[in-house]
Design a protein around this motif. Structure first.
Motif, PDB file in Angstrom:
ATOM      1  N   ALA A 205      -5.525 -10.887 -13.680  1.00 34.18           N
ATOM      2  CA  ALA A 205      -4.097 -10.660 -13.903  1.00 34.18           C
ATOM      3  C   ALA A 205      -3.316 -10.982 -12.633  1.00 34.18           C
ATOM      4  CB  ALA A 205      -3.855  -9.207 -14.313  1.00 34.18           C
ATOM      5  N   PRO A 206      -2.067 -11.390 -12.766  1.00 27.20           N
ATOM      6  CA  PRO A 206      -1.272 -11.707 -11.579  1.00 27.20           C
ATOM      7  C   PRO A 206      -0.913 -10.483 -10.741  1.00 27.20           C
ATOM      8  CG  PRO A 206       0.046 -11.952 -13.565  1.00 27.20           C
ATOM      9  CD  PRO A 206      -1.357 -11.743 -14.017  1.00 27.20           C
ATOM     10  N   THR A 207      -1.040  -9.277 -11.323  1.00 19.05           N
ATOM     11  CA  THR A 207      -0.771  -8.052 -10.573  1.00 19.05           C
ATOM     12  C   THR A 207      -1.942  -7.105 -10.735  1.00 19.05           C
ATOM     13  OG1 THR A 207       1.618  -8.278 -10.938  1.00 19.05           O
ATOM     14  CG2 THR A 207       0.822  -6.120 -10.245  1.00 19.05           C
ATOM     15  N   LEU A 208      -2.455  -6.592  -9.614  1.00 21.74           N
ATOM     16  CA  LEU A 208      -3.601  -5.693  -9.621  1.00 21.74           C
ATOM     17  C   LEU A 208      -3.189  -4.370  -8.983  1.00 21.74           C
ATOM     18  CD1 LEU A 208      -6.594  -5.038 -10.007  1.00 21.74           C
ATOM     19  CD2 LEU A 208      -7.079  -6.285  -7.888  1.00 21.74           C
ATOM     20  N   LEU A 209      -3.308  -3.283  -9.752  1.00 18.64           N
ATOM     21  CA  LEU A 209      -2.980  -1.941  -9.276  1.00 18.64           C
ATOM     22  C   LEU A 209      -4.276  -1.165  -9.079  1.00 18.64           C
ATOM     23  CD1 LEU A 209      -0.052  -1.062 -11.740  1.00 18.64           C
ATOM     24  CD2 LEU A 209       0.061  -2.283  -9.569  1.00 18.64           C
TER      25      LEU A 209
ATOM     26  N   VAL B 140      -1.246  -3.886  -5.389  1.00 18.26           N
ATOM     27  CA  VAL B 140      -0.638  -2.599  -5.054  1.00 18.26           C
ATOM     28  C   VAL B 140      -1.760  -1.571  -5.050  1.00 18.26           C
ATOM     29  CG1 VAL B 140       1.157  -0.911  -5.581  1.00 18.26           C
ATOM     30  CG2 VAL B 140       1.450  -3.295  -6.283  1.00 18.26           C
ATOM     31  N   SER B 141      -1.913  -0.859  -3.941  1.00 13.82           N
ATOM     32  CA  SER B 141      -2.994   0.115  -3.832  1.00 13.82           C
ATOM     33  C   SER B 141      -2.483   1.433  -3.280  1.00 13.82           C
ATOM     34  CB  SER B 141      -4.117  -0.423  -2.929  1.00 13.82           C
ATOM     35  OG  SER B 141      -3.647  -0.618  -1.607  1.00 13.82           O
ATOM     36  N   VAL B 142      -3.158   2.502  -3.672  1.00  8.94           N
ATOM     37  CA  VAL B 142      -2.976   3.812  -3.057  1.00  8.94           C
ATOM     38  C   VAL B 142      -4.201   4.061  -2.194  1.00  8.94           C
ATOM     39  CG1 VAL B 142      -2.956   6.300  -3.473  1.00  8.94           C
ATOM     40  CG2 VAL B 142      -1.529   4.801  -4.864  1.00  8.94           C
ATOM     41  N   LEU B 143      -3.989   4.371  -0.921  1.00  8.28           N
ATOM     42  CA  LEU B 143      -5.106   4.616  -0.009  1.00  8.28           C
ATOM     43  C   LEU B 143      -4.875   5.885   0.793  1.00  8.28           C
ATOM     44  CD1 LEU B 143      -5.865   1.088   1.564  1.00  8.28           C
ATOM     45  CD2 LEU B 143      -7.062   2.208  -0.309  1.00  8.28           C
TER      46      LEU B 143
ATOM     47  N   CYS C 164       0.849  -1.192   0.000  1.00  8.33           N
ATOM     48  CA  CYS C 164       0.000   0.000   0.000  1.00  8.33           C
ATOM     49  C   CYS C 164       0.887   1.245   0.000  1.00  8.33           C
ATOM     50  CB  CYS C 164      -0.912   0.004   1.221  1.00  8.33           C
ATOM     51  SG  CYS C 164      -2.245   1.201   1.100  1.00  8.33           S
ATOM     52  N   VAL C 165       0.523   2.214  -0.829  1.00  8.81           N
ATOM     53  CA  VAL C 165       1.267   3.470  -0.938  1.00  8.81           C
ATOM     54  C   VAL C 165       0.476   4.560  -0.222  1.00  8.81           C
ATOM     55  CG1 VAL C 165       2.360   5.097  -2.511  1.00  8.81           C
ATOM     56  CG2 VAL C 165       2.103   2.702  -3.191  1.00  8.81           C
ATOM     57  N   VAL C 166       1.117   5.230   0.728  1.00  8.86           N
ATOM     58  CA  VAL C 166       0.446   6.271   1.508  1.00  8.86           C
ATOM     59  C   VAL C 166       1.305   7.532   1.528  1.00  8.86           C
ATOM     60  CG1 VAL C 166      -0.676   4.536   2.966  1.00  8.86           C
ATOM     61  CG2 VAL C 166       1.455   5.594   3.734  1.00  8.86           C
ATOM     62  N   GLY C 167       0.673   8.619   1.911  1.00 11.47           N
ATOM     63  CA  GLY C 167       1.374   9.898   2.022  1.00 11.47           C
ATOM     64  C   GLY C 167       0.383  11.041   1.899  1.00 11.47           C
TER      65      GLY C 167
END
Length: 262
Positions: free
Chosen positions: A158-162, A193-196, A34-37
């Protein structure tokens, strides 16, 4: 641990302003990162660069292969994308929107197969959107549309989920449903992979990337004290993270006093 996605000296600019600056990052396969900021940190820009949707300098690799070396179909088969505030034609049926996620798997001019239909059905049921399959997007609320778009991304298998802000417009019960869906995807070996913006939800992730001013300032496990310290630092110590009943809870700092949980 193998890397599903890797960046080397990744930089990007929008409108003449640098939004990503020399990012070296490895995202582990089969885990939730998870990407945060704070606002303007470059979170969405990083996700778009990972998906090949943002012009950039430096390198992006998928399982060791340069992302630019993949054809559009190969990329679509390997990476599913759920963008922030995505627009779709409002007169499209929910079923047809979700079926768009299966397009990379279909031959040129070929119609959907029985497997395509089953994958779409499974995805719509997983996001609790199955009952709307004959309705149009225009008949749905913002949160309901978001669940349909999530089903479209999941149907791609898909093997990768954004996912960029996947919880937008979702009420708390459906945010919890989303978390359960992520865990199901992880159990199947999917890299998520997520942005929250919801820090409390982000703390459930295996790994957290903390960003500020276009740079990665920390990358570590969601439960690590160093990760929590980095999150608090980028938000200028305006939040606190505490353990409560076996989970991490994010609390505001009001007037220099930390709100208590009894």
């Amino acid at each position: 641990m193998s890397a599903a996605l890797q960046t080397l000296q990744l930089s990007a600019a929008l409108g003449g302003r640098k939004v990503l600056q020399d990012i070296d990052l490895q995202i582990a396969a089969g885990r939730w990162t998870c990407v945060v900021g704070p606002n303007g940190a470059g979170k969405s820009s990083l996700l778009k660069a990972l998906a090949g949707l943002l012009p950039h300098s430096g390198q992006v690799h998928w399982h060791g292969r340069p992302l630019g070396s993949l054809t559009r179909q190969q990329r679509a088969l390997q990476l599913s994308w759920l963008g922030q505030g995505e627009a779709s034609t409002l007169d499209l049926r929910v079923w047809d929107v979700a079926m768009l996620g299966r397009m990379p798997h279909q031959s040129w001019l070929a119609g959907p197969t029985a497997q395509d239909a089953q994958m779409v059905e499974d995805a719509l049921k997983a996001t609790q959107a199955w009952d709307w399959r004959e309705r149009t997007l225009g008949e749905l609320s913002g949160g309901e549309r978001q669940r349909v778009l999530l089903a479209r991304a999941m149907a791609g298998n898909a093997p990768t989920l954004l996912m960029d802000e996947p919880l937008a417009n979702l009420d708390p019960p459906h945010q919890v449903d989303w978390l359960e869906q992520v865990h199901c995807l992880l159990a199947q070996g999917t890299t998520v992979v997520s942005v929250l913006h919801e820090i409390g939800m982000a703390l459930h992730a295996d790994d957290i990337v903390v960003m500020r001013e276009g740079r990665v300032v920390h990358h570590g496990a969601g439960g690590d004290a160093a990760t929590h310290a980095a999150i608090k630092a980028v938000f200028d110590q305006r939040i606190r993270i505490h353990a409560f009943n076996g989970q991490w809870v994010v609390l505001p700092r009001v007037g220099g006093v930390i709100t208590r949980i009894d």
